[in-house]
Design a protein around this motif. Structure first.
Motif, mmCIF file in Angstrom:
data_model
loop_
_atom_site.group_PDB
_atom_site.id
_atom_site.type_symbol
_atom_site.label_atom_id
_atom_site.label_comp_id
_atom_site.label_asym_id
_atom_site.label_seq_id
_atom_site.Cartn_x
_atom_site.Cartn_y
_atom_site.Cartn_z
ATOM 1 N N SER A 182 0.830 -1.205 -0.003
ATOM 2 C CA SER A 182 -0.146 0.071 0.106
ATOM 3 C C SER A 182 0.729 1.240 0.150
ATOM 4 N N LEU A 183 0.383 2.223 -0.453
ATOM 5 C CA LEU A 183 0.949 3.509 -0.575
ATOM 6 C C LEU A 183 0.135 4.444 0.407
ATOM 7 N N VAL A 184 0.596 5.030 1.432
ATOM 8 C CA VAL A 184 0.077 5.658 2.409
ATOM 9 C C VAL A 184 0.675 7.102 2.341
ATOM 10 N N VAL A 185 -0.472 8.210 2.070
ATOM 11 C CA VAL A 185 0.216 9.555 2.250
ATOM 12 C C VAL A 185 -0.308 10.002 3.809
ATOM 13 N N GLN A 186 0.678 10.385 4.549
ATOM 14 C CA GLN A 186 0.197 11.062 5.688
ATOM 15 C C GLN A 186 0.452 12.736 5.825
ATOM 16 N N LYS A 187 -0.284 13.316 6.812
ATOM 17 C CA LYS A 187 0.010 14.870 6.853
ATOM 18 C C LYS A 187 0.091 15.227 8.315
ATOM 19 N N TYR A 188 1.264 15.909 8.588
ATOM 20 C CA TYR A 188 1.306 16.182 10.097
ATOM 21 C C TYR A 188 1.194 17.777 10.238
ATOM 22 N N GLY A 189 0.426 18.357 10.976
ATOM 23 C CA GLY A 189 0.334 19.663 11.029
ATOM 24 C C GLY A 189 1.253 20.348 12.103
ATOM 25 N N GLY A 190 1.337 21.618 12.163
ATOM 26 C CA GLY A 190 2.427 22.428 12.895
ATOM 27 C C GLY A 190 2.488 21.946 14.456
ATOM 28 N N SER A 191 1.299 21.792 14.831
ATOM 29 C CA SER A 191 1.218 21.511 16.407
ATOM 30 C C SER A 191 1.777 20.068 16.613
ATOM 31 N N SER A 192 1.893 19.179 15.809
ATOM 32 C CA SER A 192 2.430 17.913 15.837
ATOM 33 C C SER A 192 3.932 17.997 15.778
ATOM 34 N N VAL A 193 4.612 19.130 15.113
ATOM 35 C CA VAL A 193 6.055 19.244 15.009
ATOM 36 C C VAL A 193 6.464 20.307 15.416
ATOM 37 N N ALA A 194 6.057 20.913 16.785
ATOM 38 C CA ALA A 194 6.120 22.004 17.275
ATOM 39 C C ALA A 194 7.641 22.109 17.724
ATOM 40 N N ASP A 195 8.198 20.992 18.134
ATOM 41 C CA ASP A 195 9.539 21.075 18.726
ATOM 42 C C ASP A 195 10.249 19.906 18.447
ATOM 43 N N ALA A 196 11.607 19.945 18.882
ATOM 44 C CA ALA A 196 12.465 18.504 18.546
ATOM 45 C C ALA A 196 11.691 17.386 19.201
ATOM 46 N N GLU A 197 11.184 17.411 20.274
ATOM 47 C CA GLU A 197 10.414 16.202 20.803
ATOM 48 C C GLU A 197 9.237 15.606 19.841
ATOM 49 N N GLY A 198 8.481 16.567 19.451
ATOM 50 C CA GLY A 198 7.370 16.549 18.358
ATOM 51 C C GLY A 198 8.007 15.721 17.327
ATOM 52 N N ILE A 199 8.965 16.377 16.518
ATOM 53 C CA ILE A 199 9.447 15.751 15.286
ATOM 54 C C ILE A 199 10.137 14.328 15.705
ATOM 55 N N LYS A 200 10.505 13.914 16.920
ATOM 56 C CA LYS A 200 10.984 12.587 17.039
ATOM 57 C C LYS A 200 9.772 11.662 17.123
ATOM 58 N N ARG A 201 8.539 12.248 17.951
ATOM 59 C CA ARG A 201 7.401 11.394 17.958
ATOM 60 C C ARG A 201 6.815 11.126 16.475
ATOM 61 N N VAL A 202 6.576 12.091 15.601
ATOM 62 C CA VAL A 202 6.230 12.099 14.466
ATOM 63 C C VAL A 202 7.084 10.923 13.567
ATOM 64 N N ALA A 203 8.574 11.298 13.691
ATOM 65 C CA ALA A 203 9.368 10.197 13.102
ATOM 66 C C ALA A 203 8.841 8.904 13.371
ATOM 67 N N LYS A 204 8.776 8.325 14.626
ATOM 68 C CA LYS A 204 8.423 7.047 15.109
ATOM 69 C C LYS A 204 7.253 6.616 14.372
ATOM 70 N N ARG A 205 6.066 7.465 14.308
ATOM 71 C CA ARG A 205 4.733 7.174 13.901
ATOM 72 C C ARG A 205 5.077 6.917 12.409
ATOM 73 N N ILE A 206 5.868 7.433 11.694
ATOM 74 C CA ILE A 206 5.925 7.485 9.961
ATOM 75 C C ILE A 206 6.683 6.006 9.971
ATOM 76 N N VAL A 207 7.688 5.784 10.818
ATOM 77 C CA VAL A 207 8.321 4.480 10.839
ATOM 78 C C VAL A 207 7.714 3.492 11.227
ATOM 79 N N GLU A 208 6.641 3.608 11.996
ATOM 80 C CA GLU A 208 5.779 2.458 12.389
ATOM 81 C C GLU A 208 5.011 1.876 10.985
ATOM 82 N N ALA A 209 4.413 2.924 10.252
ATOM 83 C CA ALA A 209 3.673 2.820 9.131
ATOM 84 C C ALA A 209 4.593 2.055 7.986
ATOM 85 N N LYS A 210 5.679 2.491 7.812
ATOM 86 C CA LYS A 210 6.662 1.876 7.021
ATOM 87 C C LYS A 210 6.987 0.365 7.404
#
Lengths: 431, 431
Positions: A2-30
């Motif tokens: 499957s090809l999944v397109v995900q979108k993360y808004g500004g509040s999800s990547v507001a700081d380094a911690e948020g970016i790392k959390r989103v990175a984990k979520r993306i890797v889970e989908a992969k």
């Protein structure tokens, strides 16, 4: 695969911690075996900070340059996100809107997408990379200038890329768990929907629901791209927005059965509008037309319009309409100008109003809905100032002070209340 | 009509006020009838802040993504600068490195320019615009990825664009009034030069002068682009760097006559290096070669090299060299590895050194210069640890503690002191 397109808004990547959390979520989908394309907004309030800087050097920043400036925001978040993913041991590449093939017209600050040619993205994911794409931005077809898509642009980027890549789903990650039967900030017992049709979602968006913007839903409906709205914080299944209720949703959550055949999708409210009343308009052909031509020529989009029945004794009528508060000044100025030619008595401007809307495909075949809606408001002591209806929506204008009571009363009256207070709002101040 | 390429460093555009000041300066050049292309760095410390963010999400950020991230910095400053210029009533357009046609190889974080195709810039200035170009960045020829040019990259962008556009001059604006006979932060009576040759400037840059980087001067010499180094704060005429002293310079400032035929251009110093001494190397063919092969294989650039005369009694010699402090660990590790095969006694590492260099084309025909240099240091009580010379430069290594006295003594001895303390350092902490 499957090809999944995900979108993360500004509040999800507001700081380094948020970016790392989103990175984990993306890797889970992969890791689940999907090809993943992630569209990302600028970090937290960084866009506002850039706008602030722009205003410091120029009171009216030039559109082309403002777009060049603002697109730096996603460039930062997308590069950081790609780094964070690589740090988790997965390959990732970031792409600007231009590199991703988001081709737009030349209208700076609110460009429309006219084509998407995602060749580089396709190659990147086929090579096993996670592709990170800057939301909100594109490149103009005519002169290769950088453009931005305006409000809600990142959602639109995600849906447009999903369409061009023939993705299986477009996941929109936000700071709530999905689309609720009312704004969970207002109605504690608002219930998350497992599914909502494109049509109902369009009406909710047009009626003030902010979880998805109208434009993005419109795009998804045109290309039939199922959207899955969910939280980047909780990771719980969210709300599917699509043409038809998906199979799994019918079996899934407790309470789904109950919602499945509901007439009503939800209650939306909007306090961003103002009401203009043109008092004492001569009740003869062409007067209303002159008024709305003047407003249209000032490039103001109006929403609800109501004309009262003319009082036979005077031959005069009142015309009311609602419009975004931000455009109130422009509208009254345009109307003042035509006062001599139209010959109306006076103008009234009121920005202390709220619009409450009930949305649901079921209501077109159920005449009792309108009556029940008005009774609920009346029982709550809420006065109605304007009414407007469509096939799947009823909207009323009330005093802004009454908005909470009004939304709550309607929500309860139509059996939308959840058994528990399930709604959680995670992030900061929106997306 | 002349075409002027200007370059403004980060300290010149550190905040909104700085951007507005630079905008005025650019407009002045335009008003004089020039076509103007302005290359701009990222605002103040913003690049460092982005690097800091990168390190928060990934200890070793990927090169491609780091370049994507850092190039956001110039995107911000260039867009703001274009807005500020438009606000002054002049037309301006900003361009990324890619849009400006700065084509590089694919070595991220330190790409080399391999071609410049400034078609859009040419069109823009021919249409009457001021073109603002992002310094420090380009796009790779092979895969169209965004690259950065590494340290001093914005100066190189400016010179490369000036060459490709066949500009009349490349003005490098900085936080001092020009190139001085010594670092004005160290020698209060350092004198601003009206002119210096490319050759002498190259030696000064190689010897620690930071006003222009070696790479940029090299590029300018290759394409014979005159550089005018000057202050964005004072607006005074600065220092011309070119093949031949320009006409106007000979007539201009008071004191010019005096400098014109001077043997010596200036005194440079450098405290960024360390000294490695390999003690007790067997004095036989191939030993020195093994040592420097080991260092070269670790990709370390060394600077000065000295081998002492072998003590006849022992058949052992010492080899010393200097290198950037940052590469000290790598070098000593590489040398420890070959200790068994080379059979030297021990390693000494010393990072408390300074290098003092006297530069001037005149010295090759004047044998007294070297003697006078050593006498000046000796009179100031400064001990010399290493010596190295070229046709137009003498460098010595001293204790780091002695650097101020040493530079001052040499400056005075060669008659370089100004009558007054003219040097002013304007901005913050460099570029």
């Amino acid at each position: 695969m499957s090809l999944v397109v995900q979108k993360y808004g500004g509040s999800s990547v507001a700081d380094a911690e948020g970016i790392k959390r989103v990175a984990k979520r993306i890797v889970e989908a992969k890791k689940k075996g999907n090809q993943v394309v992630a569209v990302v907004s600028a970090m937290g309030d960084s866009t506002d900070e850039l706008i602030d800087l722009a205003e410091q050097v120029s009171p009216i920043p030039a559109g082309r340059e403002l777009d060049m400036l603002l697109t730096a925001g996603e460039r930062i978040s997308m590069a950081l996100l790609a780094m964070a993913i690589k740090n988790l041991g997965h390959e990732a590449q970031s792409f600007t809107g231009s590199q991703a093939g988001v081709i737009t017209d030349s209208v700076h600050n609110k460009a429309r997408i006219i084509d998407v040619t995602p060749g580089r993205i396709r190659t990147s994911v086929d090579e096993g990379n996670i592709a990170i794409v800057a939301g909100f931005q594109g490149v103009s077809q005519d002169n290769k200038d950088i453009t931005t898509l305006g409000r809600g642009g990142s959602d639109t980027t995600a849906v447009a890329l999903a369409a061009a890549l023939d993705a299986d789903v477009c996941e929109i990650y936000t700071d709530v768990d999905g689309v609720f039967t009312a704004d969970p900030r207002v109605v504690k017992k608002a219930r998350k929907m497992d599914w909502i049709s494109f049509e109902d979602m369009l009406e909710l968006a047009a009626s003030g629901s902010k979880v998805l913007l109208h434009r993005c839903v419109e795009y998804a409906r045109r290309y039939n791209i199922p959207i899955h709205v969910r939280s980047s914080f909780s990771g719980l299944p969210g709300t599917w927005v699509s043409n038809e209720r998906p199979q799994q949703s019918a079996q899934s959550a407790q309470g789904a059965e109950q919602v499945e055949h509901a007439l009503i999708s939800g209650v939306a409210h909007d306090v961003s509008e103002a009401k203009v009343t043109v008092v004492g308009v001569p009740d003869k052909p062409g007067e209303a037309a002159s008024i709305f031509r003047a407003v249209a020529d000032a490039e103001i989009n109006i929403d609800m319009v109501v004309q009262n029945v003319s009082a036979a004794s005077t031959g005069l009528t009142d015309i009311s309409f609602t419009l975004p508060k931000a455009e109130g000044k422009k509208a009254t100025a345009a109307l003042e100008k035509i006062k001599p030619s139209v010959g109306y008595d006076s103008l009234r401007y009121d920005d202390q109003i709220a619009k409450i809307s009930l949305v649901g495909a079921g209501m077109k075949t159920n005449p009792g809905v309108t009556a029940q809606f008005f009774e609920a408001l009346s029982d709550a002591g809420v006065n109605i100032e304007l009414i407007s209806t469509s096939e799947i929506r009823i909207s009323v204008v009330t005093r802004a002070d009454d908005v909470k009571e009004a939304v709550q009363a309607v929500h309860t009256s139509f059996g939308l209340d959840s058994d528990s207070e399930e709604a959680v709002v995670y992030g900061g101040t929106g997306r």
